[in-house]
Design an enzyme around this catalytic site. Structure first.
Site, mmCIF file in Angstrom:
data_model
loop_
_atom_site.group_PDB
_atom_site.id
_atom_site.type_symbol
_atom_site.label_atom_id
_atom_site.label_comp_id
_atom_site.label_asym_id
_atom_site.label_seq_id
_atom_site.Cartn_x
_atom_site.Cartn_y
_atom_site.Cartn_z
ATOM 1 N N CYS A 41 0.447 89.016 -15.230
ATOM 2 C CA CYS A 41 -0.477 88.765 -16.073
ATOM 3 C C CYS A 41 -0.809 87.246 -16.118
ATOM 4 O O CYS A 41 -1.929 86.822 -16.334
ATOM 5 C CB CYS A 41 -0.536 89.267 -17.478
ATOM 6 S SG CYS A 41 -0.223 91.131 -17.407
ATOM 7 N N HIS A 86 -5.806 86.219 -22.114
ATOM 8 C CA HIS A 86 -5.475 87.594 -21.486
ATOM 9 C C HIS A 86 -5.823 88.592 -22.187
ATOM 10 O O HIS A 86 -5.575 88.780 -23.491
ATOM 11 C CB HIS A 86 -3.947 87.378 -20.994
ATOM 12 C CG HIS A 86 -3.311 88.715 -20.263
ATOM 13 N ND1 HIS A 86 -4.333 89.482 -19.338
ATOM 14 C CD2 HIS A 86 -2.531 89.355 -20.683
ATOM 15 C CE1 HIS A 86 -3.437 90.401 -19.147
ATOM 16 N NE2 HIS A 86 -2.383 90.490 -20.001
ATOM 17 N N ASN A 109 -5.958 96.557 -19.926
ATOM 18 C CA ASN A 109 -5.489 95.238 -19.354
ATOM 19 C C ASN A 109 -5.348 95.068 -17.720
ATOM 20 O O ASN A 109 -4.757 96.007 -17.219
ATOM 21 C CB ASN A 109 -3.921 95.204 -20.014
ATOM 22 C CG ASN A 109 -3.189 94.051 -19.524
ATOM 23 O OD1 ASN A 109 -3.499 93.305 -18.280
ATOM 24 N ND2 ASN A 109 -1.810 93.958 -19.998
HETATM 25 N N1 ACO Z 1 -0.479 107.556 -28.510
HETATM 26 C C1 ACO Z 1 0.118 107.962 -30.001
HETATM 27 N N2 ACO Z 1 1.167 107.364 -30.529
HETATM 28 C C2 ACO Z 1 1.669 106.578 -29.847
HETATM 29 C C3 ACO Z 1 1.481 106.165 -28.564
HETATM 30 C C4 ACO Z 1 0.233 106.719 -27.919
HETATM 31 N N3 ACO Z 1 -0.225 106.221 -26.660
HETATM 32 N N4 ACO Z 1 2.268 105.241 -28.083
HETATM 33 C C5 ACO Z 1 3.244 105.132 -29.011
HETATM 34 N N5 ACO Z 1 3.102 105.941 -30.036
HETATM 35 C C6 ACO Z 1 3.736 106.149 -31.311
HETATM 36 C C7 ACO Z 1 5.279 105.920 -31.093
HETATM 37 O O1 ACO Z 1 5.925 106.939 -30.703
HETATM 38 C C8 ACO Z 1 5.573 105.536 -32.584
HETATM 39 O O2 ACO Z 1 5.679 106.641 -33.195
HETATM 40 P P1 ACO Z 1 6.885 106.891 -34.524
HETATM 41 O O3 ACO Z 1 6.582 105.729 -35.262
HETATM 42 O O4 ACO Z 1 6.981 108.118 -34.828
HETATM 43 O O5 ACO Z 1 8.350 106.369 -33.473
HETATM 44 C C9 ACO Z 1 4.376 104.912 -33.135
HETATM 45 O O6 ACO Z 1 3.169 105.537 -32.401
HETATM 46 C C10 ACO Z 1 4.199 103.330 -33.280
HETATM 47 O O7 ACO Z 1 4.652 103.164 -31.966
HETATM 48 P P2 ACO Z 1 4.726 101.207 -31.594
HETATM 49 O O8 ACO Z 1 5.577 101.236 -30.092
HETATM 50 O O9 ACO Z 1 5.558 100.564 -32.740
HETATM 51 O O10 ACO Z 1 3.438 101.044 -31.441
HETATM 52 P P3 ACO Z 1 2.963 99.413 -31.278
HETATM 53 O O11 ACO Z 1 2.000 99.206 -32.480
HETATM 54 O O12 ACO Z 1 3.971 98.481 -31.169
HETATM 55 O O13 ACO Z 1 1.851 99.723 -30.174
HETATM 56 C C11 ACO Z 1 1.707 98.948 -28.187
HETATM 57 C C12 ACO Z 1 2.415 99.733 -28.863
HETATM 58 C C13 ACO Z 1 0.198 98.932 -28.023
HETATM 59 C C14 ACO Z 1 2.312 99.074 -26.514
HETATM 60 C C15 ACO Z 1 1.898 97.612 -28.433
HETATM 61 O O14 ACO Z 1 3.387 97.437 -28.473
HETATM 62 C C16 ACO Z 1 1.575 96.477 -27.272
HETATM 63 O O15 ACO Z 1 0.597 96.456 -27.091
HETATM 64 N N6 ACO Z 1 2.797 95.494 -26.730
HETATM 65 C C17 ACO Z 1 2.377 94.639 -25.632
HETATM 66 C C18 ACO Z 1 2.064 95.326 -24.416
HETATM 67 C C19 ACO Z 1 1.675 94.571 -23.299
HETATM 68 O O16 ACO Z 1 0.880 93.728 -23.853
HETATM 69 N N7 ACO Z 1 2.082 94.814 -22.050
HETATM 70 C C20 ACO Z 1 1.404 94.151 -20.984
HETATM 71 C C21 ACO Z 1 1.904 92.561 -20.858
HETATM 72 S S1 ACO Z 1 1.145 91.914 -19.587
HETATM 73 C C22 ACO Z 1 1.764 92.060 -17.985
HETATM 74 O O17 ACO Z 1 2.566 91.450 -17.358
HETATM 75 C C23 ACO Z 1 1.432 93.601 -17.082
#
Ligand code: ACO
Length: 331
Positions: free
Chosen positions: A115, A255, A285
């Site tokens: 990214c 980004h 993204n």
């Molecule tokens: N829908 C519903 N529930 C979900 C989903 C979903 N799609 N995904 C996870 N959950 C649940 C989890 O199982 C968890 O449940 P639990 O509490 O019962 O265990 C709960 O929701 C919370 O999950 P978290 O992983 O803690 O959620 P978080 O707030 O961290 O959000 C996310 C997850 C959106 C992926 C976040 O961590 C994020 O954006 N991270 C950065 C990712 C990123 O930017 N990646 C790209 C980098 S750039 C590149 O190089 C491609």
């Protein structure tokens, strides 16, 4: 940066027509529109059709950037494409674009910084112009992440989209253009975000396919923590290199990975959200394409005007990060 002033002479972007809304995702994985909007800010994403590849999107964005710059393809000296989703292992997407554009005198290569790729490309491209090696360089960020997304994995399927953004770089007015940059990497975090198979470590086999190892694997929580820390730091270092105070920022173009990451970066720089370009709601993204698409929207909507100090900043797999300070000027 000293010597010649190098800036963006023209900019363009393209996203494929097909849209997948959160409501449609609800039918594919166990998720909800409310969860996705609250945790990421994403409402829908554009995805390429079956026959549509990264070079198709890249070429369309490039044609728009060339038109915007008033530069002919034959004038290009170099084409750089930042991508992690090339049409094939080789030839490069840059070579495919060179042929599509008939950019007869251009050298061409791809660059991988996930990214952060567009910012890496901008730094490499502008350095060639500063050194006097080349006069006109096309830098493209283009991705079809939908092709390496596991549409059965709710952790990643909600996040990604496809698109391309392109800029034509050349010499600009003294004191304008790219004023300062900062790039960084930390390979020790490579496992947090990766596509494990299909390379020389794990060549494609029946097992890698059964293991779904050709899709993006991500530790979302750790990537989130890294992103929040590095976005503000990278932008501050680029501002220092440019000798510009955060108070002078007219527009931040980050980004587009997650609205909460963007809000945290703005807060760290002391910027109100009305100075930040946000379009993650429409595109998700798009990796290397996200910054040039957002920059294009910022310019075309009139939010970014001549003389404005614009900061671009991104992070990605590798791990990598990068930022740039641009004093906007376009004829
Ligand atoms: N829908 C519903 N529930 C979900 C989903 C979903 N799609 N995904 C996870 N959950 C649940 C989890 O199982 C968890 O449940 P639990 O509490 O019962 O265990 C709960 O929701 C919370 O999950 P978290 O992983 O803690 O959620 P978080 O707030 O961290 O959000 C996310 C997850 C959106 C992926 C976040 O961590 C994020 O954006 N991270 C950065 C990712 C990123 O930017 N990646 C790209 C980098 S750039 C590149 O190089 C491609």
């Amino acid at each position: 940066m000293s010597g010649k002033s190098v800036g963006i002479l023209g900019i363009g972007s393209y996203v494929p027509e097909k849209v997948i809304t959160n409501a449609e995702l609800e039918k594919m994985v166990d998720t909800s529109d409310a969860w996705i909007v609250e945790r990421t800010g994403i409402k829908e994403r554009h995805v390429a059709g079956d026959g549509e590849a990264t070079s198709d999107l890249a070429t369309k964005a490039a044609e728009r950037a060339l038109l915007d710059a008033g530069v002919k393809a034959e004038e290009l000296d170099l084409i750089i494409v930042a991508t992690v989703t090339p049409d094939m292992v080789f030839p490069s997407v840059a070579c495919l674009v060179q042929d599509n554009l008939k950019a007869c005198k251009a050298a061409a290569f791809d660059l991988t910084a996930v990214c952060s790729g567009f910012i890496y490309g901008l730094v490499v491209g502008s350095s060639f112009i500063k050194s006097g090696t080349y006069k006109k360089v096309l830098v493209i960020g283009a991705e079809t992440l939908s092709k390496i997304t596991d549409w059965t994995d709710r952790n990643t399927a909600i996040l990604f989209g496809d698109g391309a953004g392109a800029v034509v770089l050349g010499e600009t007015l003294p004191g304008h253009g790219i004023l300062g940059v900062h790039l960084g990497s930390d390979g020790s975090g490579g496992d947090l975000l990766k596509v494990a198979a299909g390379g020389s470590r794990q060549p494609t086999s029946e097992k890698t396919i059964a293991d779904r190892a050709h899709f993006i694997q991500m530790d979302g929580k750790e990537v989130f923590k890294f992103a929040v820390k590095v976005m503000g730091e990278a932008a501050s270092k680029a501002l220092e290199a440019a000798n510009i105070s955060p108070k002078e920022i007219a527009c931040l173009v980050p980004h587009q990975a997650n609205l909460r990451i963007i809000q945290s970066a703005a807060k760290r720089l002391g910027l109100p959200m009305d100075k930040v370009v946000v379009n993650v709601d429409k595109y998700g993204n798009t990796s290397a394409a996200s910054i040039p698409i957002a920059l294009d929207e910022g310019v075309k909507s009139g939010r970014i005007k001549n003389g404005d100090v614009v900061v671009i900043v991104g992070f990605g797999g590798g791990l990598t990060w990068g930022a740039g300070v641009i004093k906007w000027y376009k004829e």
